[in-house]
Design an enzyme around this catalytic site. Sequence first.
Site, short mmCIF file in Angstrom:
data_model
loop_
_atom_site.label_atom_id
_atom_site.label_comp_id
_atom_site.label_asym_id
_atom_site.label_seq_id
_atom_site.Cartn_x
_atom_site.Cartn_y
_atom_site.Cartn_z
N GLY A 115 34.44 4.00 -36.77
CA GLY A 115 33.40 3.26 -37.46
C GLY A 115 32.74 3.97 -38.61
N GLY A 142 39.07 5.79 -37.61
CA GLY A 142 40.49 5.60 -38.45
C GLY A 142 39.98 6.14 -39.84
N ARG A 143 39.19 5.63 -40.63
CA ARG A 143 38.78 5.88 -41.83
C ARG A 143 38.38 7.32 -42.04
NH1 ARG A 143 36.94 1.72 -44.89
NH2 ARG A 143 36.39 0.77 -42.97
N ARG A 192 41.35 -3.84 -50.82
CA ARG A 192 40.05 -3.81 -50.34
C ARG A 192 38.97 -4.05 -51.33
NH1 ARG A 192 37.56 0.42 -49.47
NH2 ARG A 192 36.44 -0.34 -47.25
N TYR A 228 36.94 -7.09 -50.06
CA TYR A 228 35.42 -6.88 -49.71
C TYR A 228 34.59 -6.59 -50.65
CZ TYR A 228 38.49 -5.63 -45.43
OH TYR A 228 39.31 -5.63 -44.48
N CYS A 285 49.14 -12.07 -60.61
CA CYS A 285 48.82 -13.24 -60.88
C CYS A 285 47.67 -14.04 -60.06
CB CYS A 285 50.03 -14.47 -61.03
SG CYS A 285 49.92 -15.72 -62.19
N GLU A 286 46.59 -13.32 -60.22
CA GLU A 286 45.29 -13.77 -59.54
C GLU A 286 44.23 -13.03 -60.49
OE1 GLU A 286 44.70 -15.13 -56.39
OE2 GLU A 286 46.55 -15.44 -55.77
N1 LLP Z 1 38.21 0.64 -32.94
C1 LLP Z 1 38.20 -0.34 -33.25
C2 LLP Z 1 38.14 -1.02 -31.97
C3 LLP Z 1 38.38 -1.06 -34.33
O1 LLP Z 1 38.32 -2.27 -34.51
C4 LLP Z 1 38.54 -0.19 -35.67
C5 LLP Z 1 38.44 -0.94 -36.84
C6 LLP Z 1 38.52 1.11 -35.41
C7 LLP Z 1 38.34 1.73 -34.18
C8 LLP Z 1 38.47 2.12 -36.71
O2 LLP Z 1 37.41 2.01 -37.29
P1 LLP Z 1 37.16 3.14 -38.70
O3 LLP Z 1 36.70 4.46 -37.99
O4 LLP Z 1 38.29 3.17 -39.23
O5 LLP Z 1 36.14 2.33 -39.50
N2 LLP Z 1 40.17 -3.24 -43.35
C9 LLP Z 1 38.60 -2.83 -43.33
C10 LLP Z 1 38.15 -2.09 -41.94
C11 LLP Z 1 38.53 -2.89 -40.84
C12 LLP Z 1 38.14 -2.07 -39.57
C13 LLP Z 1 38.66 -2.81 -38.31
N3 LLP Z 1 38.55 -2.05 -37.02
C14 LLP Z 1 38.44 -1.97 -44.50
O6 LLP Z 1 39.33 -1.86 -45.40
O7 LLP Z 1 37.41 -1.43 -44.78
#
Ligand code: LLP
Length: 482
Positions: free
Chosen positions: A302, A340-341, A377, A381, A409-410
């Site tokens: 997160g 992740g991010r 994105r 969002y 087309c949106e």
């Molecule tokens: N762990 C769990 C249980 C999660 O649900 C997520 C992301 C992560 C780890 C990784 O989170 P990060 O470090 O990447 O923030 N599509 C959205 C983001 C959705 C994230 C969902 N869960 C976007 O494009 O911002």
Amino acid sequence: MAATDFFSHSPTLPKTLKSPLNQNPFFQIPIVPLKPSPRLLSLKAVFSPNPTKTSTQTSPIHHCFSKSSDGFLHCEGLKVQDIMESVERRPFYLYSKPQITRNVVAYKEALEGLSSIIGYAIKANNNLKILEHLRQLGCGAVLVSGNELRLALRAHFDPTKCIFNGNGKLLEDLVLAAEKGVFVNVDSEFDLENIVAAARIACKKVNVLLRINPDVDPQVHPYVATGNKNSKFGIRNEKLQWFLDAVKAHPNELKLAGAHCHLGSTITKVDIFRDAAVLMVNYIDQIRAQGFEVDYLNIGGGLGIDYYHSGAVLPTPRDLIDTVRDLVLSRNLKLIIEPGRSLIANTCCLVNRVTGVKTNGTKNFVVIDGSMAELIRPSLYDAYQHIELVSPAPPDAEISTFDVVGPVCESADFLGKDRELQTPAKGAGLVVHDAGAYCMSMASTYNLKMRPPEYWVEEDGSVSKIRHGETFEDHIRFFEGL
Ligand code: LLP
């Protein structure tokens, strides 16, 4: 309006555009013919590493993409313009492999002195080559579907460093997880039932963590908040005893290994993680008081990144880990994190070509070949991702405010709104930054825009393709033999 009326009007010019170059953006700027698609080897041969690379690497806010004084955007010292002219098609994703390494090293250094697992959240980006690289760097993997689990196994992640998450895990996928010995997060009563069933089918005891919803507000867009009390994820703390009793009742199937929480995504204040960790170690105390030997605290992912490129100082991996370090050590816990991010977003740009510039009403538009299909994105969002041109615009190009839009087309098909840019020439390169996370992995083939190819710049300054672009023929294949 009749079609003839429509075509009798020449395109209105942006009111703010005065220079002759811009007076007819549709016809005056020839597109330089593209070079034929070179093969990988010739791509590797075209570019040489940036001699000044090491000096910029030591900067604490080193961006793998940077503008040089001549106005050209570089990736690890290579001109993005040159790469754009050399690859087979646009748009495409362009990564820096060294930046991925640097991001992992930042987490590893932050975690020194703790027993830990860096579980990379595969949902952010599931490119197999990237996964293999992350695995070689020592990461584990966080999975949210059976196919992500299969892909992690294909990339040879150590299953004992993998965590299977999700509020709707399927029995067949849980069986595979049990067979391979990955950690499984318990998300609900029915999920626990399914994990028990999977353990019996696989004849394996499953290491489980309880995903507890600590109800801490992550202060993010509601679509990426997960840890609040009305979330579809995890269990409410008032149900903790029920789950502890259920685990006790299944000593042959379940081994309680720890507790997990994930608050949300794009979090930019580490106090939020601290607040959650305080609650979580209290739950761990309660769990241990009942005789469970639990070793793991999983604080999820997160951590946000600097999407705005505004120079704001955002928390680093070290800030994140330091805010929970004493809590983890005080309970002699092993820490699992699920980034992740913050591991992958800033390593990549979506590289597009400008198709043209137009004006309607009070709006100026830059129309590019990329779209919400490749990068959703902003549409989904209202997310901001920084946009810039890859090469200097002609000296007389006027600076204006544009919506950067695709051909889909949106009306929701935009990559950026109200961006101040030099009016780009037809064919100019334009990048959307920080596209490494949740961009390609969320891409679609809407309007039959096939998913783009991916490339990375390697440590030696060569460029390699790391995923083929999808083709029309790929689409037709789904109907063969029907
Ligand atoms: N762990 C769990 C249980 C999660 O649900 C997520 C992301 C992560 C780890 C990784 O989170 P990060 O470090 O990447 O923030 N599509 C959205 C983001 C959705 C994230 C969902 N869960 C976007 O494009 O911002």
